[in-house]
Design an enzyme around this catalytic site. Structure first.
Site, PDB file in Angstrom:
ATOM      1  N   ASP A  12       0.817  -1.227   0.000  1.00 15.62           N
ATOM      2  CA  ASP A  12       0.000   0.000   0.000  1.00 15.62           C
ATOM      3  C   ASP A  12       0.843   1.265   0.000  1.00 15.62           C
ATOM      4  O   ASP A  12       0.430   2.298   0.513  1.00 15.62           O
ATOM      5  CB  ASP A  12      -0.961   0.044   1.211  1.00 15.62           C
ATOM      6  N   LYS A  15       2.345   1.907  -5.126  1.00 11.45           N
ATOM      7  CA  LYS A  15       3.001   1.342  -6.318  1.00 11.45           C
ATOM      8  C   LYS A  15       2.136   1.476  -7.559  1.00 11.45           C
ATOM      9  O   LYS A  15       2.633   1.726  -8.647  1.00 11.45           O
ATOM     10  CB  LYS A  15       3.317  -0.147  -6.103  1.00 11.45           C
ATOM     11  N   GLY A  16       0.809   1.299  -7.367  1.00 10.30           N
ATOM     12  CA  GLY A  16      -0.117   1.368  -8.501  1.00 10.30           C
ATOM     13  C   GLY A  16      -0.029   2.712  -9.193  1.00 10.30           C
ATOM     14  O   GLY A  16       0.089   2.801 -10.416  1.00 10.30           O
ATOM     15  N   ASN A  37      -4.931 -10.901  -4.144  1.00  8.04           N
ATOM     16  CA  ASN A  37      -5.107 -10.736  -2.700  1.00  8.04           C
ATOM     17  C   ASN A  37      -4.799  -9.339  -2.192  1.00  8.04           C
ATOM     18  O   ASN A  37      -5.046  -9.030  -1.044  1.00  8.04           O
ATOM     19  CB  ASN A  37      -4.234 -11.745  -1.936  1.00  8.04           C
ATOM     20  N   GLY A  39      -4.610  -4.963  -3.480  1.00  2.00           N
ATOM     21  CA  GLY A  39      -5.138  -4.106  -4.537  1.00  2.00           C
ATOM     22  C   GLY A  39      -4.297  -2.870  -4.716  1.00  2.00           C
ATOM     23  O   GLY A  39      -3.597  -2.438  -3.810  1.00  2.00           O
ATOM     24  N   HIS A  40      -4.345  -2.349  -5.919  1.00  2.00           N
ATOM     25  CA  HIS A  40      -3.762  -1.047  -6.195  1.00  2.00           C
ATOM     26  C   HIS A  40      -4.919  -0.102  -6.439  1.00  2.00           C
ATOM     27  O   HIS A  40      -5.844  -0.454  -7.158  1.00  2.00           O
ATOM     28  CB  HIS A  40      -2.990  -1.047  -7.507  1.00  2.00           C
ATOM     29  N   THR A  41      -4.830   1.099  -5.888  1.00  2.00           N
ATOM     30  CA  THR A  41      -5.829   2.093  -6.235  1.00  2.00           C
ATOM     31  C   THR A  41      -5.206   3.056  -7.218  1.00  2.00           C
ATOM     32  O   THR A  41      -4.117   3.567  -6.984  1.00  2.00           O
ATOM     33  CB  THR A  41      -6.281   2.845  -4.978  1.00  2.00           C
ATOM     34  N   PRO A 305      -9.859  -1.456   7.785  1.00  2.00           N
ATOM     35  CA  PRO A 305      -9.053  -0.299   8.174  1.00  2.00           C
ATOM     36  C   PRO A 305      -7.597  -0.731   8.317  1.00  2.00           C
ATOM     37  O   PRO A 305      -7.320  -1.786   8.891  1.00  2.00           O
ATOM     38  CB  PRO A 305      -9.623   0.127   9.531  1.00  2.00           C
ATOM     39  N   SER A 413       5.780  12.030  -4.610  1.00  2.00           N
ATOM     40  CA  SER A 413       4.375  12.044  -5.014  1.00  2.00           C
ATOM     41  C   SER A 413       3.597  12.874  -3.998  1.00  2.00           C
ATOM     42  O   SER A 413       3.626  12.591  -2.805  1.00  2.00           O
ATOM     43  CB  SER A 413       3.853  10.607  -5.075  1.00  2.00           C
TER      44      SER A 413
HETATM   45  P1  GDP Z   1      -0.282   0.053  -3.759  1.00  2.00           P
HETATM   46  O1  GDP Z   1      -0.886  -1.275  -3.509  1.00  2.00           O
HETATM   47  O2  GDP Z   1       1.146   0.136  -3.350  1.00  2.00           O
HETATM   48  O3  GDP Z   1      -0.518   0.519  -5.155  1.00  2.00           O
HETATM   49  O4  GDP Z   1      -1.019   1.082  -2.816  1.00  2.00           O
HETATM   50  P2  GDP Z   1      -2.598   1.348  -2.630  1.00  2.00           P
HETATM   51  O5  GDP Z   1      -3.203   1.663  -3.910  1.00  2.00           O
HETATM   52  O6  GDP Z   1      -3.203   0.285  -1.829  1.00  2.00           O
HETATM   53  O7  GDP Z   1      -2.540   2.614  -1.640  1.00  2.00           O
HETATM   54  C1  GDP Z   1      -2.097   3.803  -2.027  1.00  2.00           C
HETATM   55  C2  GDP Z   1      -3.226   4.800  -1.810  1.00  2.00           C
HETATM   56  O8  GDP Z   1      -2.672   6.073  -1.762  1.00  2.00           O
HETATM   57  C3  GDP Z   1      -4.222   4.854  -2.947  1.00  2.00           C
HETATM   58  O9  GDP Z   1      -5.476   5.203  -2.445  1.00  2.00           O
HETATM   59  C4  GDP Z   1      -3.666   5.949  -3.855  1.00  2.00           C
HETATM   60  O10 GDP Z   1      -4.660   6.574  -4.648  1.00  2.00           O
HETATM   61  C5  GDP Z   1      -3.129   6.885  -2.838  1.00  2.00           C
HETATM   62  N1  GDP Z   1      -1.969   7.644  -3.245  1.00  2.00           N
HETATM   63  C6  GDP Z   1      -0.876   7.276  -3.972  1.00  2.00           C
HETATM   64  N2  GDP Z   1       0.019   8.273  -4.017  1.00  2.00           N
HETATM   65  C7  GDP Z   1      -0.509   9.297  -3.279  1.00  2.00           C
HETATM   66  C8  GDP Z   1      -0.039  10.594  -2.908  1.00  2.00           C
HETATM   67  O11 GDP Z   1       1.062  11.018  -3.245  1.00  2.00           O
HETATM   68  N3  GDP Z   1      -0.870  11.340  -2.129  1.00  2.00           N
HETATM   69  C9  GDP Z   1      -2.085  10.904  -1.702  1.00  2.00           C
HETATM   70  N4  GDP Z   1      -2.822  11.687  -0.932  1.00  2.00           N
HETATM   71  N5  GDP Z   1      -2.541   9.672  -2.008  1.00  2.00           N
HETATM   72  C10 GDP Z   1      -1.762   8.902  -2.796  1.00  2.00           C
END
Ligand code: GDP
Length: 424
Positions: A12, A15-16, A37, A39-41, A305, A413
């Site tokens: 989290d 990376k996405g 298992n 997710g990327h947002t 959470p 970022s």
């Molecule tokens: P991943 O699995 O590593 O891709 O991470 P997730 O997607 O689970 O969590 C990253 C969360 O942080 C997502 O909701 C993204 O949209 C958000 N996100 C990524 N980069 C930034 C940032 O620089 N600032 C903010 N506020 N949110 C970010």
């Protein structure tokens, strides 16, 4: 040119978003491990998406997205995700799947759930996506590679053999209904039809892509601390989360991976059980959770959470080291703008001694955080495009952490959207 985008900690890290951004200038994005298992947002011009199995290059028309042999391939989930992005207006992504990827079977999810039930209060906090039973079967040599779905006689015979032991376990260990061989065979034939349009010889495909000088991104899931060898074993995942494994899980020579971009988040979060030294609780944690990520720190797959904590220099430095990091992408920095002071964990006190080296799990569970407090910048930094325009205290925070990590932070970022990025 092959680059890996991987996580330094518990996952989290964002990376996405970083992969989606780098995919704009890439030809191929490969998932090389894990499954559905985590997710990327991703937030981009098409909207907001939670991807589990689809590679993060799926929003770029010019990108071929590959599910590598190292992935736990949940076929209905993959098809569902493709249809989901298409229904939201994204051009149909180019997807290819390695014929050597193994197929996640419906019973893997059942065994995952039954085992967590059996463990009761000792459970791992599995997402119940079938990942641990899947990888156990892979290495016990009773898994199914994609090509096996198309060899009918052999498939029937193998299903019969595998179910012999599965049904014994279901009956005697879990006291659950047995699996019917004909039904499972029919499911496999259905899976075969669903996956057929995507199946390729991934070794030849990657070999040619490298020969033609294509830009290739290897996309990791979770992070270093969830790696089965170097993470917080046994509270880890079941496939390697390290860039080095990208060579295996994507089927390319290890020396082709030229850049390893490790994504590090400006504070800590974790899901599932396991030691988390810089964890915070109560109102302090609630506030960070609420403000964190994009709309709060809740699991993209499970909605759970996330556990929250201050930045952990010990864990993150180790996480970067085991990845073989060449550059860090430092994410979600904008979220910390509300704090007067920002604690960071700079050491672990274990049995009366302070260490900067990340320990094995037993000592980790006894570790207490040694905190250093840095001044906050009390400002919204979203929208800033140049490093020099960041507030002084914000730059001080970045540079402090860069010294601690011992690798250069080249990307910052400062917001969830694709172009909320500062290049250094
Ligand atoms: P991943 O699995 O590593 O891709 O991470 P997730 O997607 O689970 O969590 C990253 C969360 O942080 C997502 O909701 C993204 O949209 C958000 N996100 C990524 N980069 C930034 C940032 O620089 N600032 C903010 N506020 N949110 C970010």
């Amino acid at each position: 040119m092959v680059k890996a985008v991987v996580g330094a900690c518990w996952g989290d890290e964002g990376k996405g978003k970083i992969t989606d951004m780098l995919a704009e200038d890439s030809d191929i994005v490969v998932r090389f491990q894990g499954g559905a298992n985590a997710g990327h947002t991703i937030v981009n011009d098409y909207g907001k998406f939670a991807l589990h199995l689809l590679p993060s290059g799926s929003f770029n028309r010019n990108v071929t997205n590959m599910i590598g042999n190292g992935v736990a391939l949940d076929i209905p989930q993959l098809v569902k995700e493709i249809e989901d992005v298409v229904s939201k207006g994204v051009p149909r992504p180019n997807i290819v799947v390695s014929e050597r990827a193994q197929v996640l079977m419906p019973y893997h999810k059942l065994f995952d759930q039954y085992e967590e039930e059996r463990l009761s209060d000792r459970q791992f906090g599995s997402t119940k996506s079938g990942i641990a039973p899947f990888f156990s079967d892979k290495f016990s040599k009773i898994g199914f590679q994609v090509w096996e779905l198309f060899e009918e006689e052999r498939l029937r015979e193998k299903i019969k053999n595998v179910l012999e032991v599965k049904n014994l376990m279901l009956e005697h260990i879990y006291h659950k209904p047995a699996i019917d061989a004909d039904e499972l065979y029919a499911t496999c034939k259905e899976y075969a039809g669903m996956i057929k349009p995507y199946v390729i010889d991934s070794v030849a495909f990657m070999h040619n892509a490298i020969k033609e000088g294509k830009t290739i991104l290897l996309e990791g899931q979770l992070g270093s601390l969830k790696d089965p060898d170097f993470g917080i074993y046994p509270m880890t995942t079941s496939s390697s989360t390290l860039a080095g494994y990208g060579a295996i899980g994507a089927g390319i020579p290890p020396y082709e991976i030229k850049e390893i971009i490790t994504v590090v988040k400006a504070y800590s979060s974790a899901v599932g059980a396991g030691a988390f030294v810089s964890e915070i609780f109560g109102d302090e944690a609630d506030e960070l959770r609420r403000r964190g990520g994009d709309g709060g720190e809740y699991g993209a797959t499970t909605g759970r959470p996330r556990r929250m904590g201050w930045f952990d220099c010990v864990a993150s430095r180790y996480g970067c080291r085991v990845q073989g990091t060449t550059a860090v992408a430092f994410t979600v920095l904008d979220v910390l703008g509300y704090l007067d002071e920002i604690p960071v964990c700079v050491g672990y006190e274990i049995d009366g001694e302070v260490t900067r080296d990340f320990p094995t799990t037993g000592r980790l569970e006894r570790a207490k955080p040694v905190l250093k407090v840095l001044p906050g910048w009390k400002q919204d930094i979203r929208g800033i495009k140049k490093y020099e325009d960041l507030p002084q205290n914000c730059r001080n925070y970045i540079e402090f952490i860069e010294r601690e990590l011992e690798v250069p932070i080249k990307i910052v970022s400062n917001g969830p959207a694709r172009h909320d990025i500062i290049m250094r």
